[in-house]
Design a protein around this motif. Structure first.
Motif, PDB file in Angstrom:
ATOM      1  N   THR A  88       0.850  -1.184   0.000  1.00  0.00           N
ATOM      2  CA  THR A  88       0.000   0.000   0.000  1.00  0.00           C
ATOM      3  C   THR A  88       0.884   1.231   0.000  1.00  0.00           C
ATOM      4  OG1 THR A  88      -1.675  -1.183   1.303  1.00  0.00           O
ATOM      5  CG2 THR A  88      -1.844   1.226   1.190  1.00  0.00           C
ATOM      6  N   MET A  89       0.674   2.128  -0.959  1.00  0.00           N
ATOM      7  CA  MET A  89       1.503   3.325  -1.042  1.00  0.00           C
ATOM      8  C   MET A  89       1.257   4.232   0.165  1.00  0.00           C
ATOM      9  SD  MET A  89       3.838   5.021  -2.636  1.00  0.00           S
ATOM     10  CE  MET A  89       3.904   4.295  -4.289  1.00  0.00           C
ATOM     11  N   LEU A  90       2.338   4.588   0.845  1.00  0.00           N
ATOM     12  CA  LEU A  90       2.264   5.509   1.964  1.00  0.00           C
ATOM     13  C   LEU A  90       2.679   6.916   1.554  1.00  0.00           C
ATOM     14  CD1 LEU A  90       1.922   5.954   5.069  1.00  0.00           C
ATOM     15  CD2 LEU A  90       4.365   5.431   5.273  1.00  0.00           C
ATOM     16  N   GLN A  91       3.760   7.014   0.779  1.00  0.00           N
ATOM     17  CA  GLN A  91       4.282   8.312   0.360  1.00  0.00           C
ATOM     18  C   GLN A  91       4.959   8.170  -0.990  1.00  0.00           C
ATOM     19  OE1 GLN A  91       4.593  11.659   2.085  1.00  0.00           O
ATOM     20  NE2 GLN A  91       4.961  11.985  -0.083  1.00  0.00           N
ATOM     21  N   GLU A  92       4.386   8.782  -2.018  1.00  0.00           N
ATOM     22  CA  GLU A  92       5.038   8.751  -3.321  1.00  0.00           C
ATOM     23  C   GLU A  92       6.307   9.599  -3.299  1.00  0.00           C
ATOM     24  OE1 GLU A  92       2.374   9.895  -6.435  1.00  0.00           O
ATOM     25  OE2 GLU A  92       1.461   7.895  -6.526  1.00  0.00           O
ATOM     26  N   VAL A  93       7.344   9.083  -3.962  1.00  0.00           N
ATOM     27  CA  VAL A  93       8.617   9.797  -4.081  1.00  0.00           C
ATOM     28  C   VAL A  93       9.128   9.600  -5.504  1.00  0.00           C
ATOM     29  CG1 VAL A  93      10.947  10.100  -3.197  1.00  0.00           C
ATOM     30  CG2 VAL A  93       9.130   9.346  -1.641  1.00  0.00           C
ATOM     31  N   GLU A  94       9.194  10.665  -6.263  1.00  0.00           N
ATOM     32  CA  GLU A  94       9.677  10.626  -7.647  1.00  0.00           C
ATOM     33  C   GLU A  94       8.915   9.587  -8.474  1.00  0.00           C
ATOM     34  OE1 GLU A  94      13.951  10.292  -7.689  1.00  0.00           O
ATOM     35  OE2 GLU A  94      14.208  11.917  -6.258  1.00  0.00           O
ATOM     36  N   ALA A  95       7.633   9.406  -8.161  1.00  0.00           N
ATOM     37  CA  ALA A  95       6.825   8.391  -8.844  1.00  0.00           C
ATOM     38  C   ALA A  95       6.601   8.721 -10.314  1.00  0.00           C
ATOM     39  CB  ALA A  95       5.481   8.233  -8.129  1.00  0.00           C
ATOM     40  N   ASP A  96       6.773   9.993 -10.677  1.00  0.00           N
ATOM     41  CA  ASP A  96       6.600  10.400 -12.076  1.00  0.00           C
ATOM     42  C   ASP A  96       7.896  10.314 -12.868  1.00  0.00           C
ATOM     43  OD1 ASP A  96       7.859  12.404 -10.666  1.00  0.00           O
ATOM     44  OD2 ASP A  96       6.859  14.045 -11.720  1.00  0.00           O
ATOM     45  N   ARG A  97       8.900   9.669 -12.288  1.00  0.00           N
ATOM     46  CA  ARG A  97      10.205   9.558 -12.937  1.00  0.00           C
ATOM     47  C   ARG A  97      10.537   8.082 -13.166  1.00  0.00           C
ATOM     48  NH1 ARG A  97      14.050  13.513 -12.058  1.00  0.00           N
ATOM     49  NH2 ARG A  97      15.281  12.221 -13.494  1.00  0.00           N
ATOM     50  N   PRO A  98      10.121   7.498 -14.296  1.00  0.00           N
ATOM     51  CA  PRO A  98      10.406   6.081 -14.543  1.00  0.00           C
ATOM     52  C   PRO A  98      11.890   5.783 -14.723  1.00  0.00           C
ATOM     53  CG  PRO A  98       9.445   7.108 -16.487  1.00  0.00           C
ATOM     54  CD  PRO A  98       9.323   8.097 -15.376  1.00  0.00           C
ATOM     55  N   ASP A  99      12.712   6.816 -14.871  1.00  0.00           N
ATOM     56  CA  ASP A  99      14.150   6.630 -15.008  1.00  0.00           C
ATOM     57  C   ASP A  99      14.849   6.528 -13.658  1.00  0.00           C
ATOM     58  OD1 ASP A  99      13.376   9.352 -14.605  1.00  0.00           O
ATOM     59  OD2 ASP A  99      15.415   9.988 -15.120  1.00  0.00           O
ATOM     60  N   MET A 100      14.084   6.655 -12.558  1.00  0.00           N
ATOM     61  CA  MET A 100      14.668   6.679 -11.216  1.00  0.00           C
ATOM     62  C   MET A 100      14.266   5.435 -10.416  1.00  0.00           C
ATOM     63  SD  MET A 100      16.346   9.546 -11.205  1.00  0.00           S
ATOM     64  CE  MET A 100      16.654   9.902  -9.468  1.00  0.00           C
ATOM     65  N   ARG A 101      15.074   5.132  -9.414  1.00  0.00           N
ATOM     66  CA  ARG A 101      14.745   4.070  -8.455  1.00  0.00           C
ATOM     67  C   ARG A 101      15.316   4.448  -7.095  1.00  0.00           C
ATOM     68  NH1 ARG A 101      19.051   0.950  -6.885  1.00  0.00           N
ATOM     69  NH2 ARG A 101      20.774   0.540  -8.321  1.00  0.00           N
ATOM     70  N   SER A 102      14.939   3.678  -6.090  1.00  0.00           N
ATOM     71  CA  SER A 102      15.486   3.875  -4.752  1.00  0.00           C
ATOM     72  C   SER A 102      16.812   3.127  -4.605  1.00  0.00           C
ATOM     73  CB  SER A 102      14.492   3.384  -3.702  1.00  0.00           C
ATOM     74  OG  SER A 102      14.227   1.990  -3.891  1.00  0.00           O
ATOM     75  N   ASN A 103      17.545   3.476  -3.555  1.00  0.00           N
ATOM     76  CA  ASN A 103      18.785   2.758  -3.256  1.00  0.00           C
ATOM     77  C   ASN A 103      18.923   2.586  -1.750  1.00  0.00           C
ATOM     78  OD1 ASN A 103      20.991   1.441  -4.674  1.00  0.00           O
ATOM     79  ND2 ASN A 103      22.351   2.906  -3.674  1.00  0.00           N
ATOM     80  N   ASP A 104      19.994   3.020  -1.172  1.00  0.00           N
ATOM     81  CA  ASP A 104      20.316   2.752   0.227  1.00  0.00           C
ATOM     82  C   ASP A 104      19.371   3.479   1.186  1.00  0.00           C
ATOM     83  OD1 ASP A 104      22.273   1.426   1.978  1.00  0.00           O
ATOM     84  OD2 ASP A 104      22.828   3.454   2.584  1.00  0.00           O
ATOM     85  N   ALA A 105      19.188   2.919   2.391  1.00  0.00           N
ATOM     86  CA  ALA A 105      18.345   3.539   3.412  1.00  0.00           C
ATOM     87  C   ALA A 105      18.670   2.953   4.775  1.00  0.00           C
ATOM     88  CB  ALA A 105      16.865   3.326   3.096  1.00  0.00           C
ATOM     89  N   ARG A 106      18.363   3.742   5.810  1.00  0.00           N
ATOM     90  CA  ARG A 106      18.471   3.224   7.175  1.00  0.00           C
ATOM     91  C   ARG A 106      17.657   4.127   8.104  1.00  0.00           C
ATOM     92  NH1 ARG A 106      21.439  -0.841   8.901  1.00  0.00           N
ATOM     93  NH2 ARG A 106      22.821  -0.799   7.092  1.00  0.00           N
ATOM     94  N   VAL A 107      17.227   3.554   9.253  1.00  0.00           N
ATOM     95  CA  VAL A 107      16.415   4.292  10.221  1.00  0.00           C
ATOM     96  C   VAL A 107      17.311   4.922  11.280  1.00  0.00           C
ATOM     97  CG1 VAL A 107      14.535   4.158  11.902  1.00  0.00           C
ATOM     98  CG2 VAL A 107      14.451   2.761   9.829  1.00  0.00           C
ATOM     99  N   HIS A 108      17.139   6.216  11.498  1.00  0.00           N
ATOM    100  CA  HIS A 108      17.834   6.955  12.549  1.00  0.00           C
ATOM    101  C   HIS A 108      17.343   6.481  13.917  1.00  0.00           C
ATOM    102  CE1 HIS A 108      18.507  10.505  15.175  1.00  0.00           C
ATOM    103  NE2 HIS A 108      19.562  10.732  14.401  1.00  0.00           N
ATOM    104  N   PRO A 109      18.154   6.595  14.985  1.00  0.00           N
ATOM    105  CA  PRO A 109      17.707   6.150  16.312  1.00  0.00           C
ATOM    106  C   PRO A 109      16.395   6.762  16.782  1.00  0.00           C
ATOM    107  CG  PRO A 109      20.079   6.457  16.340  1.00  0.00           C
ATOM    108  CD  PRO A 109      19.600   6.918  14.985  1.00  0.00           C
TER     109      PRO A 109
END
Length: 292
Positions: A88-109
């Protein structure tokens, strides 16, 4: 350089293995094959692996609660039902950019999520690093080519990130309560001084940063000030990201990739794309759940 206590944890060869995340409550490791559009699940007690097909490229996972996970995907942040696998989509991010994807991530304390985006063809300066916390989204650092090494000091006062294209690791002072930068980034490691590119990282309970070296076939340990400590030799050349696992966070799992390797290179690198475990008594720690 040491290689003692390193073995294959899972022999599934991912094209681009990334984003390992450990759930201590379930004693389960998750990671992605970004290009294969798969989420891989491995309960450590049973060693039986499940592969979940995804409708989008996804690169990272954060725990939410016993029923939900947050996936960082090419179209945005999506909630995953752990029982059904429904997204279920919570927050769209660059969804209108098919040339883009996500990469690294981590949760802050504090529970804030930092995550990066990049061009699918690694277009120079096309990506960015974002902050998401309790429904609010901000772009922190634009013009990043390949965002990596997002991780935090145990007290949340320092964030780290890298642009693998530049091969440089930065640190930046943060507000521990919100996980937001309060100063400009400082160049901490000039990666071109050693073989391989700076890829994913994790910080242990003592503040040591452990970095996977893409093309370097090793894990490097650095102090928070950028002082080199030691290296651990790995069985594959393109290491991507580490995470602490086990009931006491005392072991480390590391993903790898086979993307871009020729037939001859794959013959010389037979473990490329597999996921490894390091039995070296780390003083690790777990990422907190993300605060929605």
């Amino acid at each position: 350089m040491s290689s003692t206590g390193v073995s294959v944890l899972c022999d599934i060869a991912c094209e681009l293995g990334e984003g390992p995340a450990y759930d201590p409550a379930a004693d389960t490791l998750f990671w992605f094959d970004i290009l294969g559009r798969k989420l891989i699940e491995l309960p450590l007690a049973t060693g039986k692996t499940d592969q979940h097909e995804l409708p989008v490229m996804a690169s990272a996972l954060a725990m939410v609660d016993h029923a939900r996970q947050l996936l960082v995907t090419e179209t945005g942040l999506q909630l995953r039902d752990r029982n059904s696998g429904e997204l279920t989509m919570l927050q769209e991010v660059e969804a209108d950019r098919p040339d883009m994807r996500s990469n690294d991530a981590r949760v802050h304390p504090c529970g804030a999520l930092w995550f990066g985006t990049m061009g699918k063809m690694a277009a120079e300066g096309a990506g960015a690093i974002y902050w998401f916390y309790k429904g609010e989204l901000r772009c922190l650092f634009p013009r990043i080519t390949i965002p990596n090494s997002i991780c935090f000091s145990p007290d949340g006062a320092i964030a780290f990130f890298a642009d693998t294209h530049e091969n440089r690791l930065y640190r930046v002072a943060c507000d521990p309560e919100l996980g937001l930068p309060v100063d400009d980034p400082i160049l901490t490691v000039e990666g071109n001084e050693m073989a391989g590119g700076i890829d994913g990282s994790v910080v242990d309970a003592e503040g040591t940063l452990w970095n996977a070296r893409w093309g370097g076939g090793r894990i490097d340990a650095w102090s928070s000030a950028g002082e080199f400590i030691r290296s651990i030799e790995m069985p594959a050349s393109r290491m991507t990201c580490p995470v602490f696992i086990g009931p006491d966070a005392g072991r480390m799992a590391v993903t790898s990739a086979r993307e871009g390797l020729s037939r001859e290179e794959l013959e010389a690198d037979p473990d490329a794309g597999r996921t490894f475990v390091l039995e070296q008594s780390f003083n690790g720690r777990f990422d907190p759940p993300v605060a929605l």
